[in-house]
Enzyme design. Structure first.
Site, PDB file in Angstrom:
ATOM      1  N   GLY A  12       0.843  -1.251  -0.066  1.00 43.47           N
ATOM      2  CA  GLY A  12       0.082   0.002   0.093  1.00 43.47           C
ATOM      3  C   GLY A  12       0.576   1.488  -0.075  1.00 43.47           C
ATOM      4  O   GLY A  12       2.139   1.394  -0.224  1.00 43.47           O
ATOM      5  N   PHE A  36      -5.639  -5.708  -1.793  1.00 39.63           N
ATOM      6  CA  PHE A  36      -6.955  -5.113  -2.042  1.00 39.63           C
ATOM      7  C   PHE A  36      -6.952  -3.833  -2.383  1.00 39.63           C
ATOM      8  O   PHE A  36      -7.381  -3.229  -3.618  1.00 39.63           O
ATOM      9  CB  PHE A  36      -7.635  -5.289  -0.853  1.00 39.63           C
ATOM     10  N   ASN A 100      -4.573 -11.842  14.738  1.00 39.70           N
ATOM     11  CA  ASN A 100      -3.605 -12.750  13.947  1.00 39.70           C
ATOM     12  C   ASN A 100      -2.152 -12.247  14.134  1.00 39.70           C
ATOM     13  O   ASN A 100      -1.341 -12.953  14.206  1.00 39.70           O
ATOM     14  CB  ASN A 100      -3.978 -13.106  12.718  1.00 39.70           C
ATOM     15  N   LYS A 106       3.121 -12.612  19.867  1.00 42.30           N
ATOM     16  CA  LYS A 106       3.287 -13.478  20.941  1.00 42.30           C
ATOM     17  C   LYS A 106       4.355 -14.596  20.685  1.00 42.30           C
ATOM     18  O   LYS A 106       5.227 -15.010  21.491  1.00 42.30           O
ATOM     19  CB  LYS A 106       2.088 -13.758  21.462  1.00 42.30           C
ATOM     20  N   TYR A 146     -14.349   1.264  10.063  1.00 44.47           N
ATOM     21  CA  TYR A 146     -13.184   1.638  10.160  1.00 44.47           C
ATOM     22  C   TYR A 146     -12.786   2.106  11.764  1.00 44.47           C
ATOM     23  O   TYR A 146     -11.932   1.872  12.287  1.00 44.47           O
ATOM     24  CB  TYR A 146     -12.932   2.753   9.214  1.00 44.47           C
ATOM     25  N   ARG A 187      -9.164   9.205  -1.682  1.00 41.42           N
ATOM     26  CA  ARG A 187      -8.848  10.349  -0.543  1.00 41.42           C
ATOM     27  C   ARG A 187      -8.534  11.582  -1.335  1.00 41.42           C
ATOM     28  O   ARG A 187      -8.488  11.940  -2.562  1.00 41.42           O
ATOM     29  CB  ARG A 187      -7.650   9.855   0.184  1.00 41.42           C
TER      30      ARG A 187
HETATM   31  P1  NAD Z   1      -3.665   1.688   1.552  1.00 39.07           P
HETATM   32  O1  NAD Z   1      -4.824   1.284   1.386  1.00 39.07           O
HETATM   33  O2  NAD Z   1      -2.639   2.323   0.524  1.00 39.07           O
HETATM   34  O3  NAD Z   1      -2.814   0.534   2.197  1.00 39.07           O
HETATM   35  C1  NAD Z   1      -3.497  -0.609   2.948  1.00 39.07           C
HETATM   36  C2  NAD Z   1      -2.664  -1.921   2.406  1.00 39.07           C
HETATM   37  O4  NAD Z   1      -3.159  -2.818   3.390  1.00 39.07           O
HETATM   38  C3  NAD Z   1      -3.079  -2.301   0.970  1.00 39.07           C
HETATM   39  O5  NAD Z   1      -1.661  -2.643   0.511  1.00 39.07           O
HETATM   40  C4  NAD Z   1      -3.902  -3.383   1.065  1.00 39.07           C
HETATM   41  O6  NAD Z   1      -3.982  -4.135   0.114  1.00 39.07           O
HETATM   42  C5  NAD Z   1      -3.746  -4.071   2.471  1.00 39.07           C
HETATM   43  N1  NAD Z   1      -4.717  -4.935   3.049  1.00 39.07           N
HETATM   44  C6  NAD Z   1      -5.873  -4.282   3.200  1.00 39.07           C
HETATM   45  N2  NAD Z   1      -6.587  -5.226   3.752  1.00 39.07           N
HETATM   46  C7  NAD Z   1      -5.761  -6.391   3.997  1.00 39.07           C
HETATM   47  C8  NAD Z   1      -5.862  -7.688   4.585  1.00 39.07           C
HETATM   48  N3  NAD Z   1      -7.140  -8.131   5.139  1.00 39.07           N
HETATM   49  N4  NAD Z   1      -4.546  -8.563   4.405  1.00 39.07           N
HETATM   50  C9  NAD Z   1      -3.783  -8.235   4.026  1.00 39.07           C
HETATM   51  N5  NAD Z   1      -3.540  -6.843   3.417  1.00 39.07           N
HETATM   52  C10 NAD Z   1      -4.675  -6.156   3.531  1.00 39.07           C
HETATM   53  O7  NAD Z   1      -3.700   2.605   2.983  1.00 39.07           O
HETATM   54  P2  NAD Z   1      -2.526   3.614   3.556  1.00 39.07           P
HETATM   55  O8  NAD Z   1      -2.692   5.006   3.457  1.00 39.07           O
HETATM   56  O9  NAD Z   1      -1.105   3.021   3.249  1.00 39.07           O
HETATM   57  O10 NAD Z   1      -2.647   3.020   5.009  1.00 39.07           O
HETATM   58  C11 NAD Z   1      -2.049   2.242   5.771  1.00 39.07           C
HETATM   59  C12 NAD Z   1      -2.183   2.184   7.273  1.00 39.07           C
HETATM   60  O11 NAD Z   1      -2.227   3.497   7.808  1.00 39.07           O
HETATM   61  C13 NAD Z   1      -3.852   1.443   7.312  1.00 39.07           C
HETATM   62  O12 NAD Z   1      -3.960   0.621   8.697  1.00 39.07           O
HETATM   63  C14 NAD Z   1      -4.458   2.900   7.696  1.00 39.07           C
HETATM   64  O13 NAD Z   1      -5.660   2.524   8.379  1.00 39.07           O
HETATM   65  C15 NAD Z   1      -3.526   3.642   8.567  1.00 39.07           C
HETATM   66  N6  NAD Z   1      -3.692   5.248   8.536  1.00 39.07           N
HETATM   67  C16 NAD Z   1      -3.353   5.666   7.512  1.00 39.07           C
HETATM   68  C17 NAD Z   1      -3.484   7.154   7.210  1.00 39.07           C
HETATM   69  C18 NAD Z   1      -3.200   7.941   6.013  1.00 39.07           C
HETATM   70  O14 NAD Z   1      -3.512   8.938   5.785  1.00 39.07           O
HETATM   71  N7  NAD Z   1      -2.510   7.306   4.973  1.00 39.07           N
HETATM   72  C19 NAD Z   1      -4.113   8.021   8.111  1.00 39.07           C
HETATM   73  C20 NAD Z   1      -4.518   7.152   9.418  1.00 39.07           C
HETATM   74  C21 NAD Z   1      -4.204   5.875   9.466  1.00 39.07           C
HETATM   75  N1  UDP Z   2     -13.222  15.343   0.036  1.00 41.87           N
HETATM   76  C1  UDP Z   2     -13.696  16.044  -0.885  1.00 41.87           C
HETATM   77  N2  UDP Z   2     -13.418  15.652  -2.112  1.00 41.87           N
HETATM   78  C2  UDP Z   2     -12.922  14.473  -2.596  1.00 41.87           C
HETATM   79  C3  UDP Z   2     -12.559  13.556  -1.579  1.00 41.87           C
HETATM   80  C4  UDP Z   2     -12.657  14.105   0.074  1.00 41.87           C
HETATM   81  O1  UDP Z   2     -14.195  17.106  -0.605  1.00 41.87           O
HETATM   82  O2  UDP Z   2     -12.862  14.154  -3.858  1.00 41.87           O
HETATM   83  C5  UDP Z   2     -13.331  15.591   1.716  1.00 41.87           C
HETATM   84  C6  UDP Z   2     -13.947  14.591   2.513  1.00 41.87           C
HETATM   85  O3  UDP Z   2     -15.384  14.701   2.589  1.00 41.87           O
HETATM   86  C7  UDP Z   2     -13.352  14.815   3.782  1.00 41.87           C
HETATM   87  C8  UDP Z   2     -11.909  15.600   3.521  1.00 41.87           C
HETATM   88  O4  UDP Z   2     -11.974  15.859   2.163  1.00 41.87           O
HETATM   89  O5  UDP Z   2     -13.854  16.137   4.417  1.00 41.87           O
HETATM   90  C9  UDP Z   2     -10.938  14.452   3.608  1.00 41.87           C
HETATM   91  O6  UDP Z   2     -11.356  13.382   3.065  1.00 41.87           O
HETATM   92  P1  UDP Z   2     -10.503  11.881   2.838  1.00 41.87           P
HETATM   93  O7  UDP Z   2     -11.265  10.924   2.200  1.00 41.87           O
HETATM   94  O8  UDP Z   2      -9.050  12.153   2.051  1.00 41.87           O
HETATM   95  O9  UDP Z   2      -9.970  11.540   4.556  1.00 41.87           O
HETATM   96  P2  UDP Z   2     -10.878  11.525   5.705  1.00 41.87           P
HETATM   97  O10 UDP Z   2     -12.198  12.012   5.543  1.00 41.87           O
HETATM   98  O11 UDP Z   2     -10.708  10.042   6.188  1.00 41.87           O
HETATM   99  O12 UDP Z   2      -9.960  12.575   6.579  1.00 41.87           O
END
Ligand code: NAD
Ligand code: UDP
Length: 313
Positions: A12, A36, A100, A106, A146, A187
């Protein structure tokens, strides 16, 4: 001997940057992903690297591995569009998947870092949000799979820590952006940049007065790395994010300016439970990890725009 480090969600956005950082550090990296929302493109750079292995696996299924020193547990779709696509699966990923990974920690004695989220604060009534705030989360809304999933994942970490002595670190990540985000991730930053470079209208949900605080990915990865390598006894939760707040309308205007084109702004319905404001209080991260972000929004957006232009050929 090189450390063996597992990165769940390694294909990801954040995971692929984490893999790179750990390889640069000399570690042997095992990336675990069900693809995914992950992308093969993010892993191309590691194809011939003998410090890197990729295991295609869904974390909701148990997994046994030997000799793991650390687990960066990042697997979970992070974009509202994708985590709402199969809400029940999102909860199972956060609950069974985290169980898991905690069982693996652990069994192997590995330290586990959970990527939790600012969403545990819900639509916050306290601003900015410190870690001591318990949040304002709707338990039955469209974001709950979430938000509550991550809240439960945090609970599981602390219960495995108290009951089984598992070494845990919990990071609460605020909105992070940068290269390797999926162009159709959904996003706000990736949407606005893809729309701007393709001369399509910029879609603001609601009136654009809601705020977010955006952190560039390299800063965030430094924070996760510092937390993972912090002294024993530092469990978190610790907020990681850039404490500078922008309205979504300001973000749209900045991206239109930096992309230097004439995209118009169109307004669409605001999804339910969309948090009105969000900004991290990072006092704890500064004190405990000596960490704070140093890339400002314009610099980070410029790098991200370059990336999206390079893959949009
Ligand atoms: P992303 O969607 O790009 O990456 C998530 C990755 O997890 C993907 O590669 C997806 O294929 C994999 N994945 C999802 N479900 C899975 C499963 N059941 N088994 C194995 N792999 C699985 O998102 P990201 O932005 O890289 O986020 C990574 C982590 O950081 C997430 O846990 C997310 O909740 C957390 N997070 C991210 C942000 C952000 O702004 N990027 C903010 C808050 C929290
Ligand atoms: N948002 C928007 N246009 C888009 C995508 C998101 O205005 O095309 C807004 C969304 O409603 C939220 C903010 O941007 O208020 C951030 O959205 P994002 O999905 O990036 O993250 P999160 O809501 O989880 O912080």
């Amino acid at each position: 001997m090189a450390q063996r480090i597992l990165v769940t969600g390694g294909a990801g956005f954040l995971g692929s940057h984490m893999c790179q950082r750990l390889i640069d550090d000399g570690a042997h990296v095992l990336c675990l992903d069900n693809f995914f929302t992950g992308q093969n493109r993010n892993l191309d750079i590691f194809k011939d690297n003998n410090q890197f292995e990729c295991i295609e696996h869904d974390i909701v299924e148990p997994l046994s591995l030997d000799n793991i020193d650390q687990i960066y547990h990042l697997a979970c779709p992070a974009s509202p569009v994708h985590y709402q696509e199969d809400a029940v699966k999102t909860i199972i990923t956060n609950v069974s998947g985290t169980i898991n990974m905690l069982n693996l920690a652990k069994e192997t004695g590995a330290r586990l870092l959970l990527s939790s989220t600012s969403e545990v604060y819900g639509d916050p009534e306290i601003h900015p949000q410190p870690e001591s705030y318990w949040g304002h989360v709707n338990p039955i809304g469209i974001r709950s799979c979430y938000d509550e999933g991550k809240r439960c994942a945090e609970t599981l970490c602390f219960d495995y820590h108290r009951s089984h002595g598992v070494d845990i670190k919990v990071a609460r990540i605020f909105n992070t952006y940068g290269p390797n985000m999926h162009p159709n991730d959904g996003r706000v930053v990736s949407n606005f940049i893809m729309q701007a470079i393709n001369n399509e209208p910029i879609t603001i949900y609601g009136d654009g007065s809601q705020t977010r605080s955006f952190c560039y990915v390299s800063d965030l990865i430094n924070g996760l790395y510092s937390l993972m390598n912090s002294p024993d006894g530092v469990t978190g939760p610790i907020n990681l994010g850039r404490p500078v707040e922008f309205t979504i309308k300001e973000l749209a205007e900045k991206i239109i300016f930096l992309c230097n084109n004439g995209s118009e702004i169109i307004y669409q319905d605001l999804p339910s439970d969309d948090p009105k404001q969000r900004r991290p209080d990072i006092t704890l991260a500064k004190e405990v990890l000596d960490w704070e972000p140093n890339i400002d929004l314009e610099e980070g957006l410029s790098k991200t725009i370059e990336y999206f232009k390079s893959i949009n050929l």
